[in-house]
Design a protein around this motif. Structure first.
Motif, mmCIF file in Angstrom:
data_model
loop_
_atom_site.group_PDB
_atom_site.id
_atom_site.type_symbol
_atom_site.label_atom_id
_atom_site.label_comp_id
_atom_site.label_asym_id
_atom_site.label_seq_id
_atom_site.Cartn_x
_atom_site.Cartn_y
_atom_site.Cartn_z
ATOM 1 N N ASN A 79 -24.825 -24.352 -32.084
ATOM 2 C CA ASN A 79 -24.722 -22.776 -31.948
ATOM 3 C C ASN A 79 -23.955 -21.836 -33.372
ATOM 4 O O ASN A 79 -23.843 -22.788 -34.026
ATOM 5 N N CYS A 133 -17.620 -23.268 -25.898
ATOM 6 C CA CYS A 133 -17.549 -21.759 -26.239
ATOM 7 C C CYS A 133 -17.476 -19.942 -26.035
ATOM 8 O O CYS A 133 -17.568 -20.366 -24.780
ATOM 9 N N VAL A 134 -16.843 -19.078 -26.682
ATOM 10 C CA VAL A 134 -16.376 -18.011 -26.429
ATOM 11 C C VAL A 134 -17.327 -17.640 -25.205
ATOM 12 O O VAL A 134 -17.538 -17.175 -24.555
ATOM 13 N N GLY A 224 -14.307 -23.342 -30.018
ATOM 14 C CA GLY A 224 -15.564 -23.383 -30.702
ATOM 15 C C GLY A 224 -15.717 -22.670 -32.140
ATOM 16 O O GLY A 224 -15.942 -23.111 -32.742
ATOM 17 N N TYR A 225 -15.384 -20.834 -32.067
ATOM 18 C CA TYR A 225 -15.258 -20.671 -33.392
ATOM 19 C C TYR A 225 -14.445 -20.817 -34.089
ATOM 20 O O TYR A 225 -14.315 -20.707 -35.452
#
Ligand SMILES: Nc1nc2c(c(=O)[nH]1)N[C@H]1C(S)=C(S)[C@@H](COP(=O)(O)O)O[C@H]1N2
Ligand SMILES: [Mo]
Length: 262
Positions: A79, A133-134, A224-225
């Motif tokens: 991603n 992930c957001v 994740g970010y």
């Protein structure tokens, strides 16, 4: 502002009510720490997220859940940037990262420049964890890497340092000053957390380009970010004032929370 304080107090009281007797004494101490004029209180009010405040006081060392091989049911989903088209990255990749170095700079006694072999020869940790992930998807995968705390110990972090800033090799945006490479940061509690690793292995193989080769951060208690890929430099800082928009990360400068605890 008064309303906010009241809400926070209520929330914390609620959080404490549900916990064990052991933690209740911690909650008493917590209330005491929140008196006006207390240094901890002003620190709390400067922090930007309630989860962050609660986690730091009540669950500093809590581990993220770990899973078994049988729980790995699909490949790690790539991603964000998945194939950096930066010339500098492509030439490092063409040479299998033999010329790549991880620099450690900023508020350290001993700045470092580590090759991939040097990092692979340090003690390692393997963990099977869930990446959230957001955007709302999750994947369980097995990560192998060097605990970030060992790298920090080698560099000897100065007492005034508070955060590790990750500088990456991939261009994620362009602005008036040119290419913007991905960047992010965590505090030293997360940096020294036992599950925070600089990963070079994924599901038993070398970390692929799409997931951040040669080295990416795993910060298992956050989204994740907060786990930058394509690392090239770690910078120890005491504030984000000199880091682009000043909020500690590429997505943070777009308005995402700096602390993305899960
Ligand atoms: N350098 C860099 N790191 C990054 C990103 C990115 O675009 N560039 N995307 C982030 C986001 S939003 C997520 S969900 C994860 C994705 O990691 P993956 O590709 O291994 O799934 O990396 C994070 N770290
Ligand atoms: Mo993400």
């Amino acid at each position: 502002m008064g309303g906010f304080k009241l809400t926070r107090r209520k929330f914390l009281t609620g959080a404490c009510a549900g916990t064990s007797g052991l933690l209740l004494s911690g909650c008493d101490a917590f209330d005491d720490h929140l008196r006006v004029g207390n240094g901890l209180r002003s620190f709390l009010e400067g922090a930007n997220d309630l989860t962050y405040r609660v986690q730091r006081l009540l669950a500093r060392d809590a581990l993220a859940p770990e899973f078994t091989e049988a729980d790995i049911r699909q490949p790690m989903r790539p991603n964000g940037v998945t194939a950096p088209d930066d010339d500098s990255y492509k030439s490092l990749l063409a040479n299998n990262f033999a010329d790549w170095r991880l620099e450690v700079t900023g508020m350290v006694e001993k700045p470092l420049s580590l090759s991939l072999d040097q990092i692979r020869n340090m003690p390692s940790r393997t963990q099977i964890t869930r990446h959230d992930c957001v955007e709302g998807w999750s994947v369980i995968a097995k990560w192998t890497g060097t605990p970030l705390s060992l790298v920090l110990d080698l560099a000897v972090v100065r007492p005034e340092a508070r955060y590790v800033v990750f500088h990456c090799m991939d261009t994620i945006d362009r602005d008036q000053s040119g290419d913007v490479k991905y960047y992010g940061s965590i505090d030293l509690v997360d940096a020294r957390h036992p599950q925070t690793i600089l990963a070079y292995g994924l599901n038993g193989r070398p970390l692929p380009v799409e997931n951040g080769a040669p080295l990416r951060a795993r910060v298992e208690r956050q989204l994740g970010y907060k786990m930058p890929k394509y690392l090239r430099r770690l910078e120890l800082v005491s504030s984000f004032a000199t880091i682009r928009g000043g909020r500690g990360g590429f997505w943070e400068d777009y308005g995402y929370d700096w602390y993305a605890g899960i």
